[in-house]
Design a protein around this motif. Structure first.
Motif, PDB file in Angstrom:
ATOM      1  N   MET A 146      18.678  17.883  35.074  1.00  0.00           N
ATOM      2  CA  MET A 146      20.123  18.012  34.878  1.00  0.00           C
ATOM      3  C   MET A 146      20.730  18.470  36.196  1.00  0.00           C
ATOM      4  O   MET A 146      20.061  19.098  37.019  1.00  0.00           O
ATOM      5  N   LEU A 147      22.016  18.199  36.356  1.00  0.00           N
ATOM      6  CA  LEU A 147      22.746  18.798  37.466  1.00  0.00           C
ATOM      7  C   LEU A 147      23.010  20.254  37.079  1.00  0.00           C
ATOM      8  O   LEU A 147      23.029  20.601  35.902  1.00  0.00           O
ATOM      9  N   TYR A 148      23.255  21.095  38.106  1.00  0.00           N
ATOM     10  CA  TYR A 148      23.570  22.483  37.773  1.00  0.00           C
ATOM     11  C   TYR A 148      24.728  22.989  38.609  1.00  0.00           C
ATOM     12  O   TYR A 148      24.836  22.688  39.808  1.00  0.00           O
ATOM     13  N   LEU A 149      25.593  23.756  37.980  1.00  0.00           N
ATOM     14  CA  LEU A 149      26.753  24.308  38.671  1.00  0.00           C
ATOM     15  C   LEU A 149      27.087  25.656  38.048  1.00  0.00           C
ATOM     16  O   LEU A 149      26.911  25.843  36.842  1.00  0.00           O
ATOM     17  N   GLU A 150      27.578  26.579  38.908  1.00  0.00           N
ATOM     18  CA  GLU A 150      28.043  27.863  38.368  1.00  0.00           C
ATOM     19  C   GLU A 150      29.548  27.954  38.545  1.00  0.00           C
ATOM     20  O   GLU A 150      30.080  27.573  39.591  1.00  0.00           O
ATOM     21  N   THR A 151      30.210  28.414  37.507  1.00  0.00           N
ATOM     22  CA  THR A 151      31.677  28.386  37.522  1.00  0.00           C
ATOM     23  C   THR A 151      32.273  29.712  37.073  1.00  0.00           C
ATOM     24  O   THR A 151      31.583  30.566  36.503  1.00  0.00           O
ATOM     25  N   SER A 156      38.805  30.298  38.553  1.00  0.00           N
ATOM     26  CA  SER A 156      38.940  28.877  38.888  1.00  0.00           C
ATOM     27  C   SER A 156      37.861  28.403  39.869  1.00  0.00           C
ATOM     28  O   SER A 156      38.028  27.383  40.530  1.00  0.00           O
ATOM     29  N   ASP A 157      36.768  29.127  39.977  1.00  0.00           N
ATOM     30  CA  ASP A 157      35.697  28.729  40.893  1.00  0.00           C
ATOM     31  C   ASP A 157      34.951  27.531  40.344  1.00  0.00           C
ATOM     32  O   ASP A 157      34.440  27.576  39.217  1.00  0.00           O
ATOM     33  N   ASN A 158      34.868  26.500  41.148  1.00  0.00           N
ATOM     34  CA  ASN A 158      34.029  25.330  40.828  1.00  0.00           C
ATOM     35  C   ASN A 158      34.473  24.517  39.605  1.00  0.00           C
ATOM     36  O   ASN A 158      33.783  23.584  39.233  1.00  0.00           O
TER      37      ASN A 158
END
Ligand SMILES: Nc1nc2c(ncn2[C@@H]2O[C@H](COP(=O)(O)OP(=O)(O)OP(=O)(O)O)[C@@H](O)[C@H]2O)c(=O)[nH]1
Ligand SMILES: [Mg+2]
Lengths: 203, 884
Positions: A146-151, A156-158
């Motif tokens: 999977m792709l991964y991102l932290e928000t 409003s980050d990412n």
């Protein structure tokens, strides 16, 4: 001539435990705000946003599902037609991370097998309360391809990046698909097939 | 008609057109207004009404306005349809749709249907733009125009127009403004009510189903708007269903992907409104307005009513899921309500499908808590009551099998404390919950049975009978449950049987109650515990009472004049006689053994009385009557001589039973001297021995003597006097001279009574008396002895009687029909067979193991026993039911 106001249409479904911030992410992205005192979602919620990527208009149909167990059967019925799933957990809540394998099983069972899944760790503004270290989540995501991102929906980050990255990926896949089997694949990029129909109808 | 005519029409050609089309006034009006709109604003015709001219003025203004806004300089070259569309929009959106111009547009569309799709496309383009610019007034106007066009042109060629129309509805539904969502929904609903005659190949309603379902769950803050959105969602779903249900080219609306959205959305609204029902005041003030719940229910009913056989499953599955997810089984009320709606709405021939799904769901919930299972069972109960008769469908036995399996499961849970609870108190709660579940299952079994025709009901009785663990007859429970589990299961199954038999009516006892059913029912091992014994008696009572006479005899009493009861009777049929020939001995013996049990209480004696009374009025011909009197006298003997084995209460109770019964039967025979004798004895008892009459025995605290040693002859019924009385009235009373002995005619050779102890008694009688078990088992021993004795008596004694009997037999064989003879011989053969078996058994059985004398001997002796040869009933074939 196209009467459609978009080139691509993608369905994105947000899933994950109750309270991890799915609704906040969607509202931050679609309305640009962080709603104070956001109540739990009932059943499903719907938002739409059109973005432009490299000159192409991409309409994102966003279905935000309730994390509560009791709505599971209605929410599951929305996975099926999704082009992308945003699987969300709360980095300050170990529990929401530990439930991920269970969510993956649900995806396996109900979603289309071409679905693009992205793992999102939300609430990074609460760094001091972090319970799930970044590396652990990254490894998990990689293992599940999977792709991964932290928000942070709050800061409003990412958030913008999350949806735009997803849109890019979906466009890439849609183009790949049209190359692979020239037409008759209405799945991702539904907008194309609709404008094709309305072209025909003109004469 | 060609659009050029319109374009170049002048005031001169106007009159021409009017005359051409005077058949239609409306058409001419269109012409007029069309012409006017094209004229310069200064033009004003003197022959037009003021209102008309005012209209044309404002229209022309708006035309020039929109032309300059949209196309700038090239206005004159704009296609006609675009100008017509533009003209329907007023300058100020507050003014609403320009009606006159709308009529022109409609007329144009009607006369040039091939332009319809372009009109649609252009309108939709404008609408999209207006949505984007938040010009909602114009959005509403565009939508109204679309609706009108759709309504006016719906017959032909709207197919392509519909594409644009739906695109616009979609656009509105995509909006986050409640008003636009509702506007879009309303248009969609109008469209849904149009019947199209051309198939629609490339239409997809996926989005609509998803969005409407989502709207049904609206979480909008303002509660009034929230309700409006939710109601719009419901009406939208109703629209999709209407639109697609008959269109064969449409993706099947019954597919799970749609049903899984539609059904939970409806249920959610059915349920939430449930919790906050409006006050009565509100209801009366808004009488005309339908509430969300009412709307939802109507929509749900419509959906179900349209479901064909193959759709039922997909429609019901999401209901089950919803009830699971929202934990709505425990509360029952909502689940019951849902299924009542379902059962009343679906086509009745499909009801068994719903039943099967519920049963399947019960199975799937085997591991769930007792209240959940009880909830499902409760729903089954209600559903079965609604379903038309025969609704159980092709798999009758499967239904009962499932229910019985859950009964057994529940007993297991209760015994093992299945879900490992931590607190001490919760075990009690759990047991209580399991009990409630068991009661619910038993009631449901009864409810299902009530829907069955007689022949199926007796199959079910046989089936349940076959499930009862009876040592040596049907397999007992697998290890783990032990004797207590066995007993509990026996109780549960007999209770189920009692439910199934209540109200059971048959004209042919012989076929309805085969030996395979009666023999296990009358098996002695079911006599041991008071509860089982009572259940068996109650079952017999409801089987035998075919004229609803039970209530007359539900309490033992001396009825001084039975004619006041106005008993309903029929003469015994041939089948009844054959039935009694076949089974009477078994029944007598059962009654006798029941009386012999020391643990019998009031209810037992009441029920015994009921049974005896019903036997006498339902099934007694002369021969049976004599046998019953003989039985009553034998019971009296038992009471007199039973001091060693029966407590005083039981002996008094038996005396009282005999008194009440002989009182009844003497009146039934209408033999005066018989009645006289019974009456006399009762009178003496009333004076000297009231403790031998029911009125004194069957009360809360009966005052009984410490012993019955001094019972005098005069308080007893005298065999000789009865023989004399009956003989004098032409009855064949000789048989009464021979005392009744409970013959051991069944095959319960492996039951307790004939277990280890008995074998010893025959081999070395004196020795066996020392074993502790033997002491409390005296009656068993007595029977064995008497059995042997009577066998000898039967074969040798009583020359006289024998000769008479032979004469009778010869006569019978000459006159009686074949079946009767067959039945008679059958009964005799069984008797002989069982006697032989008995002797055989006794001689070849290995000596008992030492454990035989322990209290647990009954179980251990089952264990040693050879596997039973009889085929358990459940393995038997039921051709009728399986094929059906
Ligand atoms: N600090 C912080 N709080 C957040 C963030 N996102 C959401 N929250 C808070 O988390 C709570 C839950 O957010 P929601 O968006 O309602 O969660 P959800 O996943 O939609 O929950 P369900 O609808 O019940 O499934 C709210 O109180 C939000 O204010 C974030 O990025 N940072
Ligand atoms: Mg939410």
């Amino acid at each position: 001539m196209s009467t459609e106001d978009y080139d691509y249409l993608f369905k994105i479904v947000l899933i994950g435990n109750a309270g991890v911030g799915k609704t906040c992410l969607v509202r931050r992205f679609t309305q640009g705000l962080f709603p104070p005192g956001q109540g739990a979602t009932i059943g499903v919620d719907f938002m739409i946003k059109t973005v432009e990527i490299k000159g192409e208009k991409v309409k994102l149909q966003i279905w935000d599902t309730a994390g509560q167990e009791r709505f599971r059967s209605i929410t599951q019925s929305y996975y099926r037609s999704a082009n992308a799933l945003i699987l969300t957990y709360d980095i300050t809540c170990e529990d929401s991370f530990r439930c991920l394998p269970e969510w993956l099983r649900e995806i396996e069972q109900y979603a289309n097998n071409q679905v693009v899944t992205i793992l999102v760790g939300n609430k990074i503004d609460l760094a001091d309360k972090r319970e799930v270290v970044r590396q652990r989540a990254e490894e998990f995501a990689e293992a599940q391809s999977m792709l991964y991102l932290e928000t942070s929906a709050k800061e409003s980050d990412n958030v913008e990046k999350l949806f735009l990255d997803l849109a890019c990926e979906l466009i890439r896949e849609a183009k790949q698909n049209t190359l692979d089997n020239s037409d008759n694949s209405p799945m991702p990029g539904e907008g194309k097939s609709i404008s094709y129909l309305s072209c025909c109808s003109l004469n | 008609m060609n659009e050029n005519i319109f374009l170049f029409s002048s005031p001169l050609s106007l009159s021409l057109s009017l005359s051409l089309h005077n058949s239609s006034y409306l058409l001419s009006l269109y012409f007029l207004s069309l012409f006017l709109s094209l004229s310069p604003p200064v033009f004003s015709s003197p022959f037009l009404s003021p209102s008309f001219s005012r209209h044309s003025f404002s229209l022309s203004l708006s035309l020039s306005h929109s032309l300059s806004g949209v196309c700038g300089c090239c206005g004159a070259l704009r296609p006609r349809y675009k100008r017509l569309v533009d003209n329907i929009f007023p300058e100020d959106p507050e003014d609403g749709l320009v009606k006159a111009n709308m009529e022109k547009l409609t007329f144009y569309a009607l006369s040039a249907p091939e332009k319809l799709d372009r009109i649609g496309a252009y309108l939709s383009e404008r609408l999209s733009r207006d949505v984007a610019r938040h010009r909602y007034g114009y959005v509403c106007i565009a939508m109204e125009a679309l609706d009108q066009l759709l309504m006016a042109c719906h017959c032909q060629s709207i197919n392509l127009f519909v594409e644009s129309f739906l695109k616009m509805v979609r656009k509105l539904l995509e909006s986050d403004k409640p008003n636009l969502q509702i506007l879009g929904t309303n248009s969609f609903v109008k469209f849904a009510n149009i019947e199209e005659d051309t198939p629609s190949y490339h239409r997809s309603y996926d989005f609509f189903v998803s969005r409407f379902s989502e709207m049904c769950h609206s979480g909008y803050e303002d509660p009034d708007i929230r309700t409006k959105i939710r109601m719009a969602g419901i009406r939208g779903l109703q629209g999709v269903v209407r639109k697609t249900v008959n269109d064969e080219l449409q993706a099947n609306i019954w597919d799970p992907q749609h049903m899984d959205k539609i059904v939970p959305s409806l249920l959610f609204n059915l349920q939430t409104a449930d919790s906050r029902s409006p006050s009565p005041l509100q209801v009366s003030s808004e009488k005309e307005k339908e509430s969300p719940v009412e709307l939802t229910e109507r929509c749900f009913r419509e959906l179900l009513g349209r479901a064909a056989y193959t759709h039922i499953k997909n429609a019901v599955t999401p209901v089950l899921m919803h009830l699971d997810n929202h934990s709505l089984w425990e509360g029952k009320t909502f689940a019951v309500r849902c299924f009542k709606i379902i059962m009343y709405s679906i086509q009745s021939q499909h009801s068994h499908l719903v039943m099967q799904q519920l049963l399947g769901h019960l199975d799937a919930n085997s591991r769930s808590s007792a209240p959940v299972r009880a909830g499902i069972v409760e729903v089954l109960l209600e559903a079965a009551a609604i379903a038309a008769s025969g609704s159980v469908g092709p798999t009758v036995l499967e239904v009962f099998n499932t229910l019985l399996r859950h009964l057994r499961l529940s007993v297991d849970n209760e015994l093992s404390g299945a879900y490992e609870l931590t607190e001490e108190g919760s075990k009690v709660i759990q047991e209580h919950e399991e009990r409630q579940l068991q009661e619910a299952v038993i009631r449901t079994i009864g409810s299902f049975a009530n829907t069955l025709p007689t022949y199926q009901r007796s199959e079910v009785m046989l089936f349940i009978m076959g499930k009862i663990p009876i040592p040596g007859v049907h397999p007992i429970l697998p290890n783990g449950s032990g004797p207590e589990g066995n007993r509990m299961i026996q109780v549960m199954l007999l209770k189920s049987l009692r439910q199934v038999t209540s109200g059971f009516q048959t004209t042919n006892m012989l076929t309805a109650l085969p030996s395979a059913f009666l023999e296990p029912l009358l098996c002695v091992s079911l006599l041991e515990t008071p509860e089982l014994r009572l259940l068996v008696l109650q079952i017999l009572v409801s089987l035998i009472d075919r004229h609803h006479n039970t209530h007359h005899f539900s309490c033992i009493s001396i009825i001084s004049d039975t004619s006041v009861l106005k008993l309903k009777l029929d003469k015994c049929s041939r089948q009844d006689n054959l039935f009694m020939k076949k089974h009477a001995q078994h029944l007598y013996r059962h009654i006798y053994l029941c009386c012999e049990e020391a643990s019998s209480a009031h209810t037992h004696f009441h029920t015994l009385y009921t049974l005896l009374a019903l036997l006498s009025i339902e099934l007694a011909n002369e021969e049976v009557l004599i046998d019953l009197i003989r039985l009553a006298l034998a019971l009296q003997d038992l009471a007199v001589s039973g001091e060693e084995c029966l407590p005083v209460f039981n002996r008094c109770a038996i005396h009282a039973l005999c008194a009440a019964y002989l009182n009844l039967i003497s009146q039934l025979t209408t033999v005066p001297s018989f009645c006289q004798h019974v009456h006399e004895v009762i009178e003496v008892r009333q004076k000297e021995a009231a403790h031998l009459l029911p009125e004194d025995v069957f009360i809360d605290d009966p005052r009984l003597p410490a012993s019955l040693e001094h019972t005098q002859e005069c308080v007893l019924f005298a065999q000789s006097k009865i023989v004399e009385a009956l003989g004098g009235s032409g009855y064949n009373a000789e048989k009464l001279a021979t005392p009744y002995v409970p013959l051991n005619i069944d095959e319960d050779r492996l039951s307790k009574r004939k277990s280890v102890g008995e074998t010893i008694s025959l081999q070395v009688e004196v020795e066996s008396r020392n074993s502790p078990e033997k002491e409390e088992r005296t009656p068993a021993e007595e029977i064995t002895f008497q059995t042997l004795k009577s066998a000898i008596v039967d074969s040798e004694g009583m020359e006289e009687a024998e000769r008479a009997r032979r004469r009778q037999v010869v006569e019978k064989f000459q006159k009686a029909p074949f079946e009767e003879i067959a039945a008679h011989c059958g009964a005799r053969a069984t008797m002989l067979q069982s006697k032989l078996n008995q002797i055989f058994e006794i001689t070849i059985r290995p000596p008992p193991s030492p454990s035989g004398s322990l209290p647990a001997s009954s179980t251990s002796s089952y264990a040693q026993a050879p596997p039973p040869r009889s085929v358990p009933v459940y393995e038997m074939k039921f051709p009728d039911l399986c094929v059906y």
